[in-house]
Design a protein around this motif. Sequence first.
Motif, PDB file in Angstrom:
ATOM      1  N   LEU A   1      16.577  -1.043   1.730  1.00  0.00           N
ATOM      2  CA  LEU A   1      16.218  -0.150   0.586  1.00  0.00           C
ATOM      3  C   LEU A   1      16.380   1.179   0.897  1.00  0.00           C
ATOM      4  O   LEU A   1      16.251   1.618   1.908  1.00  0.00           O
TER       5      LEU A   1
ATOM      6  N   GLY B   1       4.395   4.249   2.450  1.00  0.00           N
ATOM      7  CA  GLY B   1       3.887   2.844   2.308  1.00  0.00           C
ATOM      8  C   GLY B   1       4.314   1.853   2.830  1.00  0.00           C
ATOM      9  O   GLY B   1       5.366   1.981   3.784  1.00  0.00           O
TER      10      GLY B   1
ATOM     11  N   VAL C   1       0.778  -1.150   0.234  1.00  0.00           N
ATOM     12  CA  VAL C   1      -0.159  -0.071   0.150  1.00  0.00           C
ATOM     13  C   VAL C   1       0.939   1.103  -0.025  1.00  0.00           C
ATOM     14  O   VAL C   1       1.916   1.227   0.515  1.00  0.00           O
TER      15      VAL C   1
HETATM   16  P1  HAM Z   1      10.714  -5.131   2.199  1.00  0.00           P
HETATM   17  O1  HAM Z   1      11.144  -5.105   3.601  1.00  0.00           O
HETATM   18  O2  HAM Z   1      11.952  -5.730   1.137  1.00  0.00           O
HETATM   19  O3  HAM Z   1      10.211  -3.951   1.701  1.00  0.00           O
HETATM   20  O4  HAM Z   1       9.674  -6.396   2.010  1.00  0.00           O
HETATM   21  C1  HAM Z   1       8.411  -6.205   2.756  1.00  0.00           C
HETATM   22  C2  HAM Z   1       7.756  -7.752   3.103  1.00  0.00           C
HETATM   23  O5  HAM Z   1       7.943  -8.481   1.882  1.00  0.00           O
HETATM   24  C3  HAM Z   1       8.894  -8.028   3.999  1.00  0.00           C
HETATM   25  O6  HAM Z   1       8.632  -7.723   5.216  1.00  0.00           O
HETATM   26  C4  HAM Z   1       8.603  -9.697   4.175  1.00  0.00           C
HETATM   27  O7  HAM Z   1       7.243  -9.975   4.669  1.00  0.00           O
HETATM   28  C5  HAM Z   1       8.368  -9.889   2.462  1.00  0.00           C
HETATM   29  N1  HAM Z   1       9.508 -10.310   1.859  1.00  0.00           N
HETATM   30  C6  HAM Z   1      10.653  -9.625   1.382  1.00  0.00           C
HETATM   31  N2  HAM Z   1      11.420 -10.497   0.713  1.00  0.00           N
HETATM   32  C7  HAM Z   1      10.725 -11.719   0.914  1.00  0.00           C
HETATM   33  C8  HAM Z   1      11.144 -13.368   0.381  1.00  0.00           C
HETATM   34  N3  HAM Z   1      12.355 -13.484  -0.354  1.00  0.00           N
HETATM   35  N4  HAM Z   1      10.442 -14.116   0.859  1.00  0.00           N
HETATM   36  C9  HAM Z   1       9.095 -13.885   1.341  1.00  0.00           C
HETATM   37  N5  HAM Z   1       9.015 -12.557   1.802  1.00  0.00           N
HETATM   38  C10 HAM Z   1       9.498 -11.686   1.466  1.00  0.00           C
HETATM   39  C11 HAM Z   1       9.789  -3.814   0.488  1.00  0.00           C
HETATM   40  O8  HAM Z   1       9.719  -4.320  -0.459  1.00  0.00           O
HETATM   41  C12 HAM Z   1       9.153  -2.057   0.416  1.00  0.00           C
HETATM   42  N6  HAM Z   1       8.863  -2.146  -1.029  1.00  0.00           N
HETATM   43  C13 HAM Z   1       7.978  -1.697   1.391  1.00  0.00           C
HETATM   44  C14 HAM Z   1       7.468  -0.381   1.047  1.00  0.00           C
HETATM   45  C15 HAM Z   1       6.349  -0.213   0.493  1.00  0.00           C
HETATM   46  N7  HAM Z   1       7.982   0.488   1.559  1.00  0.00           N
HETATM   47  C16 HAM Z   1       7.295   1.453   1.212  1.00  0.00           C
HETATM   48  N8  HAM Z   1       6.250   1.088   0.587  1.00  0.00           N
END
Ligand code: HAM
Length: 424
Positions: free
Chosen positions: A255, A298, A126
């Motif tokens: 990130l 988000g 989101v």
């Molecule tokens: P992220 O911390 O890289 O943030 O990933 C968010 C969530 O995606 C993690 O807390 C985890 O639950 C899930 N996740 C990430 N990598 C994996 C994986 N290899 N296998 C399973 N689950 C995984 C983001 O991606 C940002 N884009 C979040 C965000 C949105 N920040 C601002 N807006």
Amino acid sequence: MKIKAINGFKDILPDAALRWQHIEQTARDIFERFGMREIRMPILEKTELFSRSIGEATDIVEKEMYSFSDKGITMRPEATASLLRAFIEHGLHVQQPVQRLYTIGPMFRHERPQKGRLRQFHQMDVEIIGATEPQVDAELMAMGQMLLNSLGLKVSLEVNSLGCPDCRPGFRTQLIEYLEERKDDLCEDCRRRLSTNPLRTLDCKSRGCKALVKDAPSILKSLCNACNEHFAEVEHTLGLLGVTYSKNRFMVRGLDYYTRTTFEFITGDLGAQAAVGAGGRYDGLIEQLGGPKLPGIGFAMGMERIALLMEQQVENGIHKPSADIFVAALGAKASEYGCVLVQNLRSLKLKAAMDYSGRSLKAQMKQAGRINSRFTLIIGDNELAEEKAVLRNMQTQEQVDFPLNGTGVEQAQRLADYTESSQG
Ligand code: HAM
């Protein structure tokens, strides 16, 4: 030789898919209560989109992306960059100054697979674009917590602020000074990251680095006045909304685009993969990607991790759906009749099933039980000639004669009315 799925890529089988549907439906329901609208983007994007937003010196961009290097394209490792690309490309801010958007879908990262960590995983993401107020930060965290609570999960929330381009460089210098003096005790990765991404040392998992950063300078003490006020107001609003959280000054996120508020929903029940969801503010990112000067914030929840936690924490959470009517046909004419009846029942929105194999009544009744049917309509060629059948309530075992006169649609409607008004 059997062909198997690729390591880190997982099938979601029908029983598990029920849980996934429930998670997704609950999320959509809650997101929409908060005014979020769905957006869907392609899986492939230009590689540059991710290197410019997530950051060249991050693990994701350095070593985890599935890229087609000859074509300069990459399978998205997260949703934020793609969503902002679409937001900018279509000038969504022109229609409405504050956009609340969500998207659900697969992401790809070449990480070492383990429990809760896959190479193809799914996020519910989101983003609120165009609002800088700290109340929005708190509102988003409250929404994340409402979602997890609605799914019956117990997860804790950790919050931090990473400052802004005015105050973070000062903190970075202080931290580098502190780390340089203790360089020999850092793990190899952190020693390498000292010049490129020193903040990552703060959440390094190695025991040596963990012990070492305990006394490192705190980013929360280096915030400029504006960031300090913003963070204080976020905390105040979280209090007003009754959101329980703890501050974690070591949380830096993997990130590079974050400014000010960052947060993670954490569990101790998934081994090394503690984060069920995570996010934060990215006030400079839209401009950095060539868009208007707009702030944003988000988070993304990991669906595999939520599903795993539900298996562990929620008992009997989801019930298998049952069929409304199973048609057991005995004989060629009855079978032909049943085929049309099932189609008519489905047009009336009933879940109807039948077995075309002409097996014995016993075998067909077994099949009706297996699919958890509420009623079974038993039709034989002889009964059909007399325009009747037997309707069996599978729960009470009661049987009644059911008339089959009138047109096919009328018969189906009569059955639909009967099953709706009876317990079964
Ligand atoms: P992220 O911390 O890289 O943030 O990933 C968010 C969530 O995606 C993690 O807390 C985890 O639950 C899930 N996740 C990430 N990598 C994996 C994986 N290899 N296998 C399973 N689950 C995984 C983001 O991606 C940002 N884009 C979040 C965000 C949105 N920040 C601002 N807006």
